[in-house]
Write an enzyme that holds these catalytic residues in place. Structure first.
Site, short mmCIF file in Angstrom:
data_model
loop_
_atom_site.label_atom_id
_atom_site.label_comp_id
_atom_site.label_asym_id
_atom_site.label_seq_id
_atom_site.Cartn_x
_atom_site.Cartn_y
_atom_site.Cartn_z
CG ASP A 149 6.47 3.84 0.02
OD1 ASP A 149 6.73 2.42 -0.81
OD2 ASP A 149 7.22 3.57 0.53
CG HIS B 274 5.14 -1.94 -1.91
ND1 HIS B 274 5.93 -2.43 -2.46
CD2 HIS B 274 5.13 -0.96 -1.55
CE1 HIS B 274 7.05 -1.27 -2.23
NE2 HIS B 274 6.98 -0.94 -2.00
ZN LIG Z 1 11.38 1.54 -0.85
#
Ligand SMILES: [Zn+2]
Length: 432
Positions: free
Chosen positions: A310, A65
């Site tokens: 992540d 992200h």
């Molecule tokens: Zn996720």
């Protein structure tokens, strides 16, 4: 007549151990590994001393992200790229849950361009499956695939594509261009108000639980759908022993499914929540010791194909607050390799497969995840496995500080990273 000169000097890496093997030299020229072997010489080349260092193919993160556009106070494509290079990465796939959502050709092209401008890693945008991640109608998957960003991975990560009919249509759609749907497996009706793993710790703390079955039921449904359609499914951040079992079964049946596990799910458990420190709040949540064991076994035997970070930066006001209000997510890019080294030990060929070759294959990134041989793109990283270092949140390149490893001593230091032969990290310092 002028001779056009390459602006990048040749680089001669001396005495590095490729995948932990015998020391050898690597000559990087014109973006590729021009030569590899003992005792190479190259006039005018910049020499990098690789003595004692392990050379790995540049790592590839399928799940990052970067927060841009929309939350540039938490991370930008540039700061996230710096963190990635320092973590040994040469390519990252940027998740679609930005603001605006990456659900059109315009937004994915913007992220792709920002990545090129930063120039530290290849930023490959992931497109949203549904418009606005709302789970109601399919986004412009074809337009994103045909765009300059050439999107092949689609995900509503953060949200589950919960409607089975929509999931089926998405799988059918991407099958045409060998795309893949990366599912955040969470049956939303089973996790309403959930704060942590549903188990003895949540019961003791009085926090609403996120049961393993909410993940497992979606994975079971999706592998059946993927098998029915004959399309590729990728399961994001697998967190339970039952999920590993279902994926193992599906693979045995020939379903085209791949799966990822995060470093934090390989190391930490729900016991961390006892501290009420929201740095340990993450989605899916930290699970039990038995789950951690099953995830490690699945990663070793190939049921789980890859490690993905992540990496989820959050600004202080979204994270350093009461547990119930804190956003889920943890930093991951700069600590992934150390945590994996800690968990798997120095099995360099396995690390290369799980953190470079396989993620590049799943994402369709041809220029990455190649074995370090003559003629291959010069995307690689040099690691000192003997160094142990203490994680200092303020010392990380990420704009945010939400690492769950603060104060922990971890093995393995990235010394240098090269993107197409250009050093992005040298002597442990990022070059831009
Ligand atoms: Zn996720």
């Amino acid at each position: 007549m002028t001779v056009r000169r390459t602006p990048v000097p040749d680089i001669l890496i001396r005495n590095a151990r490729v995948l932990g093997g015998e020391p050898t030299d690597l000559l990087l020229r014109d973006g590729v590994i021009a030569e590899i072997g003992a005792g190479l010489s190259a006039e005018g080349a910049e020499v990098v001393d690789g003595t004692g260092l392990v050379a790995l193919p540049g790592l590839v993160d399928l799940h990052t992200h970067l927060r841009e556009p929309g939350r540039e106070d938490a991370e930008t494509v540039h700061t996230g790229s710096r963190a990635a290079a320092l973590g040994g990465y040469t390519a990252v796939c940027a998740m679609a849950n930005t603001s605006p959502v990456a659900d059109t050709a315009g937004v994915v092209e913007q992220v792709y361009r920002l990545g090129q401008e930063a120039g530290l890693v290849d930023v490959q945008p992931i497109g949203a499956v549904t418009v606005g991640l709302a789970g109601e109608r399919l986004a412009e998957l074809g337009a994103m695939a045909d765009s300059a960003a050439r999107v092949r991975v689609f995900s509503d990560d953060g949200f589950c594509v919960a409607d089975p009919r929509l999931m089926r249509r998405a799988l059918e759609y991407v099958k045409a261009f060998d795309g893949v749907i990366a599912q955040h497996a969470e049956e939303p009706r089973l996790t309403q108000g959930a704060q942590m793993h549903e188990g003895d710790v949540s019961a003791r703390l009085g926090l609403t639980g996120w049961p393993a079955v909410a993940e497992e039921s979606i994975i079971a449904r999706d592998v059946l759908l993927a098998g029915h359609v004959g399309a590729r499914l990728h399961v994001c951040h697998v967190s339970t022993a039952g999920s590993v079992e279902i994926i193992r079964m599906a693979k045995a049946r020939g379903v085209r499914v791949t799966a990822e596990v995060t470093p934090h799910h390989l190391l930490l458990t729900h016991a961390k929540a006892e501290s009420y420190d929201p740095v340990y709040k993450v989605n899916p949540p930290l699970r039990t010791d038995a789950d951690v064991e099953a995830l490690r076994a699945g990663l070793r035997d190939g049921t789980i194909d890859i490690v993905a970070t992540d990496h989820a930066p959050h600004a202080a006001e979204d994270k350093e607050c009461e547990w119930a209000y804190a956003r889920p997510g943890m930093l991951g890019l700069e600590t992934a390799l150390p945590i994996v080294l800690d968990v798997l030990g120095e099995d360099w060929p396995l690390i290369a497969e799980r953190m470079s070759y396989a993620p590049a294959r799943i994402a369709g990134l041809d220029g990455h995840g190649n074995a370090l041989t003559a003629g291959a793109p010069a995307n690689l990283t040099l690691v000192d496995p003997t160094v142990r270092w203490s994680v200092d949140p303020t010392g990380l390149a990420s704009l945010s500080h939400n690492t769950p490893y603060a104060g922990m001593t971890v093995p393995g230091r990235i010394v240098a990273t090269f993107l197409r032969g250009v050093p992005t990290v040298l002597d442990g310092k990022v070059q831009k």
